[in-house]
Design a protein around this motif. Structure first.
Motif, short mmCIF file in Angstrom:
data_model
loop_
_atom_site.label_atom_id
_atom_site.label_comp_id
_atom_site.label_asym_id
_atom_site.label_seq_id
_atom_site.Cartn_x
_atom_site.Cartn_y
_atom_site.Cartn_z
N SER A 70 -51.52 -43.62 -22.31
CA SER A 70 -52.15 -43.65 -23.62
C SER A 70 -53.26 -42.62 -23.66
O SER A 70 -53.58 -41.99 -22.65
CB SER A 70 -52.69 -45.06 -23.92
N ASN A 71 -53.85 -42.45 -24.86
CA ASN A 71 -54.94 -41.48 -25.08
C ASN A 71 -54.52 -40.08 -24.62
O ASN A 71 -53.49 -39.59 -25.06
CB ASN A 71 -56.20 -41.95 -24.36
N ILE A 72 -55.27 -39.45 -23.71
CA ILE A 72 -54.93 -38.08 -23.33
C ILE A 72 -53.64 -38.02 -22.52
O ILE A 72 -53.05 -36.95 -22.36
CB ILE A 72 -56.07 -37.40 -22.55
N TYR A 73 -53.20 -39.16 -21.97
CA TYR A 73 -51.97 -39.19 -21.19
C TYR A 73 -50.75 -39.52 -22.06
O TYR A 73 -49.63 -39.52 -21.56
CB TYR A 73 -52.06 -40.24 -20.08
N ALA A 74 -50.96 -39.83 -23.33
CA ALA A 74 -49.86 -40.22 -24.20
C ALA A 74 -48.98 -39.03 -24.54
O ALA A 74 -49.48 -37.92 -24.79
CB ALA A 74 -50.40 -40.86 -25.47
N TYR A 75 -47.69 -39.25 -24.56
CA TYR A 75 -46.74 -38.16 -24.86
C TYR A 75 -47.01 -37.58 -26.25
O TYR A 75 -46.85 -36.37 -26.47
CB TYR A 75 -45.30 -38.67 -24.77
N SER A 76 -47.44 -38.43 -27.19
CA SER A 76 -47.65 -37.98 -28.57
C SER A 76 -48.78 -36.96 -28.70
O SER A 76 -48.84 -36.22 -29.69
CB SER A 76 -47.94 -39.19 -29.47
N ASN A 77 -49.68 -36.90 -27.72
CA ASN A 77 -50.78 -35.95 -27.74
C ASN A 77 -50.51 -34.71 -26.90
O ASN A 77 -51.41 -33.87 -26.74
CB ASN A 77 -52.06 -36.61 -27.23
N ASN A 78 -49.30 -34.59 -26.37
CA ASN A 78 -49.02 -33.49 -25.45
C ASN A 78 -47.79 -32.68 -25.82
O ASN A 78 -47.18 -32.03 -24.97
CB ASN A 78 -48.86 -34.05 -24.03
N PHE A 79 -47.44 -32.71 -27.10
CA PHE A 79 -46.35 -31.88 -27.59
C PHE A 79 -46.83 -30.44 -27.78
O PHE A 79 -48.00 -30.21 -28.13
CB PHE A 79 -45.81 -32.40 -28.93
N LEU A 80 -45.94 -29.51 -27.61
CA LEU A 80 -46.22 -28.12 -27.93
C LEU A 80 -45.87 -27.86 -29.40
O LEU A 80 -45.16 -28.64 -30.02
CB LEU A 80 -45.42 -27.19 -27.03
N LEU A 81 -46.40 -26.75 -29.92
CA LEU A 81 -46.14 -26.31 -31.30
C LEU A 81 -46.68 -27.27 -32.35
O LEU A 81 -46.15 -27.34 -33.46
CB LEU A 81 -44.63 -26.08 -31.52
N ARG A 82 -47.72 -28.02 -32.01
CA ARG A 82 -48.39 -28.84 -33.02
C ARG A 82 -49.46 -27.98 -33.71
O ARG A 82 -50.17 -27.22 -33.05
CB ARG A 82 -49.08 -30.06 -32.39
N PRO A 83 -49.61 -28.10 -35.02
CA PRO A 83 -50.67 -27.33 -35.70
C PRO A 83 -52.06 -27.62 -35.13
O PRO A 83 -52.91 -26.74 -35.08
CB PRO A 83 -50.56 -27.82 -37.16
N GLN A 84 -52.27 -28.88 -34.67
CA GLN A 84 -53.58 -29.24 -34.12
C GLN A 84 -53.94 -28.41 -32.89
O GLN A 84 -55.12 -28.23 -32.59
CB GLN A 84 -53.61 -30.73 -33.74
N ASN A 85 -52.93 -27.94 -32.17
CA ASN A 85 -53.20 -27.16 -30.95
C ASN A 85 -54.00 -25.90 -31.27
O ASN A 85 -54.83 -25.46 -30.46
CB ASN A 85 -51.90 -26.78 -30.26
N ILE A 86 -53.73 -25.30 -32.43
CA ILE A 86 -54.43 -24.09 -32.84
C ILE A 86 -55.68 -24.41 -33.65
O ILE A 86 -56.73 -23.81 -33.46
CB ILE A 86 -53.49 -23.17 -33.65
N LEU A 87 -55.58 -25.39 -34.55
CA LEU A 87 -56.70 -25.73 -35.42
C LEU A 87 -57.89 -26.27 -34.63
O LEU A 87 -59.04 -26.04 -34.98
CB LEU A 87 -56.26 -26.76 -36.47
N ASN A 88 -57.59 -27.03 -33.54
CA ASN A 88 -58.65 -27.63 -32.73
C ASN A 88 -58.79 -26.94 -31.37
O ASN A 88 -59.08 -27.57 -30.37
CB ASN A 88 -58.37 -29.12 -32.51
N ILE A 89 -58.58 -25.64 -31.35
CA ILE A 89 -58.54 -24.92 -30.08
C ILE A 89 -59.86 -25.02 -29.31
O ILE A 89 -59.87 -25.10 -28.08
CB ILE A 89 -58.15 -23.44 -30.31
N ARG A 90 -60.99 -25.09 -30.01
CA ARG A 90 -62.29 -25.17 -29.34
C ARG A 90 -62.52 -26.53 -28.70
O ARG A 90 -63.22 -26.65 -27.70
CB ARG A 90 -63.41 -24.87 -30.33
N ASP A 91 -61.94 -27.57 -29.30
CA ASP A 91 -62.16 -28.94 -28.81
C ASP A 91 -60.98 -29.47 -28.01
O ASP A 91 -60.94 -30.65 -27.65
CB ASP A 91 -62.43 -29.88 -29.99
N ASP A 92 -60.01 -28.61 -27.73
CA ASP A 92 -58.79 -29.06 -27.05
C ASP A 92 -59.02 -29.09 -25.54
O ASP A 92 -58.84 -28.10 -24.85
CB ASP A 92 -57.63 -28.12 -27.40
N VAL A 93 -59.43 -30.26 -25.02
CA VAL A 93 -59.70 -30.37 -23.58
C VAL A 93 -58.43 -30.26 -22.76
O VAL A 93 -58.48 -29.97 -21.56
CB VAL A 93 -60.42 -31.71 -23.27
N LEU A 94 -57.29 -30.50 -23.37
CA LEU A 94 -56.02 -30.44 -22.65
C LEU A 94 -55.47 -29.01 -22.59
O LEU A 94 -54.52 -28.75 -21.85
CB LEU A 94 -54.98 -31.35 -23.31
#
Length: 385
Positions: A79-103
């Motif tokens: 769950s949380n940072i280990y959850a599969y739903s937060n670790n997909f590639l090609l999500r818009p959030q990956n670029i929009l939150n690039i400064r806060d993306d600890v992963l």
């Protein structure tokens, strides 16, 4: 050869084993179908997998039966940072939150983009030449497309409905499969592009290869610049000692271990009202001398595990776990010694025998053709002489 290679994969990394098994099943079936050896190849493929499973049974028998005893099997590690739903590639959030993306998922996006770009020349040349794809190229392409899909948010519906995939945590782990299959598929386009560039520097070829090279370069620079370096002056003996004595990742503790168990003095058993002196201390065996006194409980600074056995000479003693999850042994009043031994269950020992036999057979199967070839050459030499 396939059995040995697959066996090594089984012993290497469980998530990679699951991903690769799925992807290369697709690859293998395509190869067999395109080569017209489907009926003959399936039994051989099955026998190789069976041999690999037999050779590695000493590992996976223990794994499957004891997985629930390790913290990593708890829901909190999925769950949380280990959850599969937060670790997909090609999500818009990956670029929009690039400064806060600890992963740093955006870095995985760059790697995925690099593999796609470097594969474009193969697609272009295959389309232009209208060539029939070889089994190698088709198998690599289909396996790569599957891996691309499974690593990206496009496969979320599949992940949502398949429980065992969710426990693998990170969809971006499919990048390992993308790298292998993408390299095989891209090799065709790169080879043709090299020939074309020798003849004439075509703009399409140059741009396609250049785009892939740029992304690879940017990715490599990001990896290098984000490394964390410790100044020489700070890298002191105190820091090294702190690393050696600090607790390991709690996900690899047993489910019975409590925080702080590692602060117990090492190699020193303790019991109320009895003195205990350590005589022998090894990974699987501990021996102690016990002073006279009333019946009591001894706590030994070892994480509790169901395979520990305790003895007073030849008399078997009761083993339980302390409040912190350490080994606790009930010591009788007349006990003068205590020995603690780690004993694998019969099924694990039996699996070890099966593994040894399977490895021996695989080794023999690999060496026998060479021996036979050598004898044949010697026989022909004798006939000629």
């Amino acid at each position: 050869g396939l059995a040995l290679a697959y066996g090594i994969l089984i012993l290497t990394h469980l998530p990679s084993l699951i991903f690769c098994s799925i992807a290369f099943a697709v690859y293998g079936l395509v190869i067999l179908y395109r080569s017209g050896t489907f009926a003959k190849g399936i039994p051989l493929l099955a026998s190789a997998i069976t041999a690999a499973l037999a050779a590695t049974s000493f590992y996976w028998v223990r794994l499957l039966t004891e997985l629930a005893w390790i913290n990593h099997s708890k829901a909190e590690y999925f769950s949380n940072i280990y959850a599969y739903s937060n670790n997909f590639l090609l999500r818009p959030q990956n670029i929009l939150n690039i400064r806060d993306d600890v992963l740093a998922i955006w870095l995985g996006d760059l790697m995925l983009l690099a593999m796609v770009l470097i594969s474009i020349p193969s697609v272009i040349f295959l389309f232009r030449r209208k060539e029939k794809m070889s089994s190698l190229l088709l198998g690599s392409l289909l396996a790569m497309v599957l891996a691309l899909l499974m690593s990206s948010v496009l496969s979320k519906l599949i992940w949502d409905n398949i429980g065992f995939l969710q426990k693998i945590q990170f969809p971006w782990r499919w990048l390992g499969v993308v790298s292998v299959t993408g390299a095989a598929f891209a090799s065709y386009g790169i080879a043709v592009a090299s020939e074309k560039m020798k003849e004439s520097a075509g703009a399409v070829v140059t741009v396609a290869l250049g785009a892939g090279l740029i992304v690879f370069t940017v990715t490599a620079v990001f990896i290098t610049r984000q490394s964390f370096f410790i100044p020489r002056t700070e890298f002191s003996n105190a820091k090294i000692d702190a690393i050696l004595t600090s607790p390991s990742r709690d996900c690899w503790w047993t489910v019975w271990a409590k925080d702080g168990f590692y602060r117990t003095p090492p190699k020193q058993a303790r019991a109320e009202g009895r003195n205990i002196r350590t005589v022998k201390w090894s990974a699987t065996e501990k021996e102690f001398e016990v002073s006279p006194g009333a019946e009591t409980e001894a706590v030994i600074p070892v994480q509790f595990y169901p395979h520990w056995r305790a003895f007073d000479g030849t008399k078997k003693l009761s083993v339980s776990r302390s409040e912190k999850g350490l080994v606790a042994v009930r010591i009788p009043a007349d006990a003068t010694s205590l020995s603690l031994r780690f004993r694998e269950p019969d099924k694990v020992r039996a699996a070890a025998v099966v593994s040894a036999a399977a490895f021996a057979l695989l080794l023999f199967a690999a060496v026998f053709p060479l021996i036979r070839k050598t004898f044949r050459k010697n026989g022909r030499s004798d006939e000629t002489s």
